[in-house]
Motif scaffolding. Structure first.
Motif, short mmCIF file in Angstrom:
data_model
loop_
_atom_site.label_atom_id
_atom_site.label_comp_id
_atom_site.label_asym_id
_atom_site.label_seq_id
_atom_site.Cartn_x
_atom_site.Cartn_y
_atom_site.Cartn_z
N THR A 1 77.39 84.57 69.50
CA THR A 1 77.31 86.12 69.58
C THR A 1 77.51 86.38 68.23
OG1 THR A 1 79.69 86.43 70.08
CG2 THR A 1 78.29 86.03 71.94
N ILE A 2 76.98 87.72 67.98
CA ILE A 2 77.14 88.30 66.69
C ILE A 2 78.59 88.55 66.44
CG2 ILE A 2 76.72 90.69 65.32
CD1 ILE A 2 74.21 88.33 65.69
N LEU A 3 79.44 88.94 67.52
CA LEU A 3 81.01 89.05 67.39
C LEU A 3 81.58 87.84 67.00
CD1 LEU A 3 83.47 90.70 67.69
CD2 LEU A 3 83.63 90.17 70.21
N TYR B 1 67.94 87.41 68.13
CA TYR B 1 67.42 87.95 67.03
C TYR B 1 66.38 87.15 66.38
CZ TYR B 1 70.72 91.48 67.42
OH TYR B 1 71.52 92.71 67.84
N ASP B 2 66.07 85.98 67.01
CA ASP B 2 64.95 84.92 66.36
C ASP B 2 64.74 85.02 65.12
OD1 ASP B 2 62.81 83.35 66.99
OD2 ASP B 2 61.34 84.90 67.36
N PHE B 3 65.70 84.73 64.19
CA PHE B 3 65.54 84.64 62.69
C PHE B 3 64.60 83.64 62.35
CE2 PHE B 3 70.13 85.83 63.43
CZ PHE B 3 69.83 87.05 62.81
N LYS B 4 63.37 84.09 61.75
CA LYS B 4 62.18 83.34 61.18
C LYS B 4 62.42 81.84 60.75
CE LYS B 4 59.77 86.45 63.16
NZ LYS B 4 59.88 86.47 64.63
N LYS B 5 63.55 81.75 60.03
CA LYS B 5 64.08 80.42 59.36
C LYS B 5 65.32 80.33 59.83
CE LYS B 5 61.86 82.29 55.30
NZ LYS B 5 61.93 82.79 53.84
N ASN B 6 65.87 78.93 59.46
CA ASN B 6 67.04 78.66 59.76
C ASN B 6 68.30 78.96 58.75
OD1 ASN B 6 66.32 76.76 57.74
ND2 ASN B 6 67.21 74.98 58.66
N VAL B 7 67.57 80.05 57.77
CA VAL B 7 68.71 80.72 56.61
C VAL B 7 68.05 82.00 56.82
CG1 VAL B 7 68.89 80.73 54.31
CG2 VAL B 7 68.49 78.83 55.42
N ALA B 8 69.11 82.86 56.82
CA ALA B 8 69.00 84.25 57.18
C ALA B 8 69.99 85.22 56.12
CB ALA B 8 69.04 84.65 58.38
N THR B 9 69.44 86.21 55.59
CA THR B 9 70.37 87.04 54.78
C THR B 9 70.83 88.16 55.72
OG1 THR B 9 69.45 86.49 52.77
CG2 THR B 9 70.49 88.52 52.56
N LEU B 10 72.01 88.67 55.84
CA LEU B 10 72.60 89.58 56.22
C LEU B 10 73.28 90.54 55.46
CD1 LEU B 10 74.20 88.00 59.54
CD2 LEU B 10 71.96 89.10 59.27
N VAL B 11 73.20 91.95 55.65
CA VAL B 11 74.06 92.81 54.88
C VAL B 11 75.41 93.12 55.56
CG1 VAL B 11 73.97 95.06 53.62
CG2 VAL B 11 72.06 93.69 53.68
N LEU B 12 76.43 93.26 55.00
CA LEU B 12 77.78 93.40 55.48
C LEU B 12 78.19 94.69 54.84
CD1 LEU B 12 80.33 92.84 57.09
CD2 LEU B 12 81.35 91.63 55.08
N HIS B 13 78.54 95.62 55.97
CA HIS B 13 79.26 96.97 55.76
C HIS B 13 80.36 97.26 56.48
CE1 HIS B 13 75.36 98.83 53.86
NE2 HIS B 13 74.77 98.26 55.11
N PHE B 14 81.60 97.76 55.93
CA PHE B 14 82.46 97.96 56.63
C PHE B 14 83.16 99.13 56.63
CE2 PHE B 14 83.92 96.32 52.65
CZ PHE B 14 84.98 96.81 52.29
N ASP C 1 67.11 93.27 58.00
CA ASP C 1 65.93 93.93 57.84
C ASP C 1 66.14 95.26 58.42
OD1 ASP C 1 64.64 91.95 56.91
OD2 ASP C 1 63.61 90.95 58.87
N ASN C 2 67.12 95.82 58.15
CA ASN C 2 67.63 97.36 58.69
C ASN C 2 67.81 97.69 59.95
OD1 ASN C 2 67.48 98.46 56.04
ND2 ASN C 2 65.32 98.63 55.79
N GLU C 3 67.93 96.37 60.76
CA GLU C 3 68.37 96.36 62.05
C GLU C 3 69.94 96.16 62.26
OE1 GLU C 3 67.45 94.68 66.35
OE2 GLU C 3 66.30 93.79 64.90
N GLU C 4 70.76 97.12 62.94
CA GLU C 4 72.15 96.63 63.05
C GLU C 4 71.93 95.64 64.36
OE1 GLU C 4 76.28 98.78 64.93
OE2 GLU C 4 74.67 100.00 63.54
N LEU C 5 73.00 94.55 64.12
CA LEU C 5 73.25 93.65 64.87
C LEU C 5 74.25 93.91 65.96
CD1 LEU C 5 72.90 90.47 62.52
CD2 LEU C 5 71.07 91.84 63.63
N ASN C 6 74.02 93.66 67.43
CA ASN C 6 74.67 94.12 68.37
C ASN C 6 75.71 92.82 68.78
OD1 ASN C 6 75.78 94.07 71.10
ND2 ASN C 6 74.18 96.09 71.44
N ASN C 7 77.11 93.20 68.72
CA ASN C 7 78.10 92.24 69.05
C ASN C 7 77.66 91.17 70.15
OD1 ASN C 7 79.44 93.12 66.94
ND2 ASN C 7 81.04 94.28 68.24
N ASP C 8 77.30 91.77 71.26
CA ASP C 8 76.92 91.22 72.44
C ASP C 8 76.03 90.04 72.47
OD1 ASP C 8 79.25 92.44 73.74
OD2 ASP C 8 78.03 94.08 74.36
#
Length: 158
Positions: free
Chosen positions: A25-27, A62-75, A49-56
């Protein structure tokens, strides 16, 4: 789809890579980030891609198109702007420095200079194996938070 996804986590000066199973899970991903960056999962928001990922949701959802993905972390900042200790390791010596999340790298350097008696021009600072270079940024740009460790490495002149 691959059984795992390699995530590059951006948003700060430290850019970790974390591999997770698509069934996680995202959590669970946030908890892994917590173990790497020492940043509580409940303070994290991840975006792709400007979409917030849901913990659950699972990573597979999220069907990332590749087996590599870039996420942006905010806290989320700590409420009340509390002071906390970080540990500075200077060779065999170790000492604590009190800071706030709003403390600049420049102010952190001054505090370390005062404790070590050496000028920053004779040392480099590292957090999570990343050299701290941008003095005008807040310490949070390097994910320095309560309990973080800063390593001092001295510059050798030949």
């Amino acid at each position: 789809m691959a059984a795992t996804v390699l995530f590059t986590i951006t948003g700060g000066e430290v850019i970790p890579e974390i591999e997770m199973a698509v069934s996680a899970t995202i959590l669970e991903l946030k908890k892994k980030i917590e173990s790497v960056l020492n940043l509580k999962a409940e303070r994290q928001t991840l975006r792709h891609d400007n979409e917030e990922l849901n913990n659950d949701r699972t990573i597979a959802y999220y069907d990332f198109k590749k087996n590599v993905a870039t996420l942006v972390l905010h806290f989320k900042p700590l409420s009340g702007k509390p002071k906390f200790d970080i540990t500075v390791k200077d060779g065999d010596d170790e000492f604590n420095v009190k800071v706030k999340e709003s403390t600049s790298i420049a102010d952190l350097i001054k505090k370390i200079d005062k404790c070590t008696g050496y000028s920053i021009k004779y040392m480099n600072l590292y957090h999570l194996s990343t050299k701290i270079e941008e003095e005008d940024l807040p310490i949070t740009a390097y994910y320095i938070s309560e309990g973080s460790e800063i390593e001092v490495k001295y510059v050798r002149f030949y």
